[in-house]
Scaffold this motif. Structure first.
Motif, short mmCIF file in Angstrom:
data_model
loop_
_atom_site.label_atom_id
_atom_site.label_comp_id
_atom_site.label_asym_id
_atom_site.label_seq_id
_atom_site.Cartn_x
_atom_site.Cartn_y
_atom_site.Cartn_z
N THR A 28 47.32 33.67 46.17
CA THR A 28 47.25 34.45 44.93
C THR A 28 46.95 35.89 45.27
N HIS A 29 47.22 36.75 44.32
CA HIS A 29 46.89 38.16 44.47
C HIS A 29 46.53 38.74 43.11
N GLN A 30 45.90 39.89 43.15
CA GLN A 30 45.43 40.51 41.92
C GLN A 30 46.11 41.86 41.73
N HIS A 31 46.55 42.13 40.49
CA HIS A 31 47.19 43.39 40.15
C HIS A 31 46.16 44.39 39.66
N GLU A 32 46.62 45.65 39.46
CA GLU A 32 45.71 46.71 39.03
C GLU A 32 45.11 46.44 37.66
N ASP A 33 45.86 45.70 36.80
CA ASP A 33 45.34 45.42 35.46
C ASP A 33 44.33 44.27 35.45
N GLY A 34 44.05 43.69 36.62
CA GLY A 34 43.05 42.64 36.73
C GLY A 34 43.62 41.24 36.68
N SER A 35 44.92 41.09 36.39
CA SER A 35 45.51 39.76 36.33
C SER A 35 45.70 39.20 37.73
N THR A 36 45.43 37.92 37.86
CA THR A 36 45.56 37.23 39.14
C THR A 36 46.53 36.08 38.97
N HIS A 37 47.48 35.97 39.89
CA HIS A 37 48.43 34.86 39.83
C HIS A 37 48.99 34.61 41.23
#
Length: 73
Positions: A28-37
């Protein structure tokens, strides 16, 4: 003195347990907006090939239109 040691030990415990979030999956990884997938699919599709020469038809015959104009393509 006992209160200071108790507060210090509680603070250390909270800091060490709150910063150790190892429950996330490794894929998984996390984007700048805080979403993780899960990770994105990075495989590229097979590139299609087109040959322009196969679809181009050259007509060299001279023909006349209804208005009498003669030309070739």
């Amino acid at each position: 003195m006992k209160k200071i040691l108790l507060l210090a030990s509680i603070s250390v415990f909270v800091l060490t347990t709150s910063c150790n979030n190892s429950t996330e999956s490794k894929n998984t990884h996390q984007h700048e907006d805080g979403s993780t997938h899960e990770d994105h699919d990075t495989t590229k599709p097979v590139q299609q090939e087109f040959n322009v020469a196969d679809s181009v038809k050259t007509d060299t015959s001279v023909h006349t239109h209804e208005d009498g104009e003669k030309h070739s393509h």
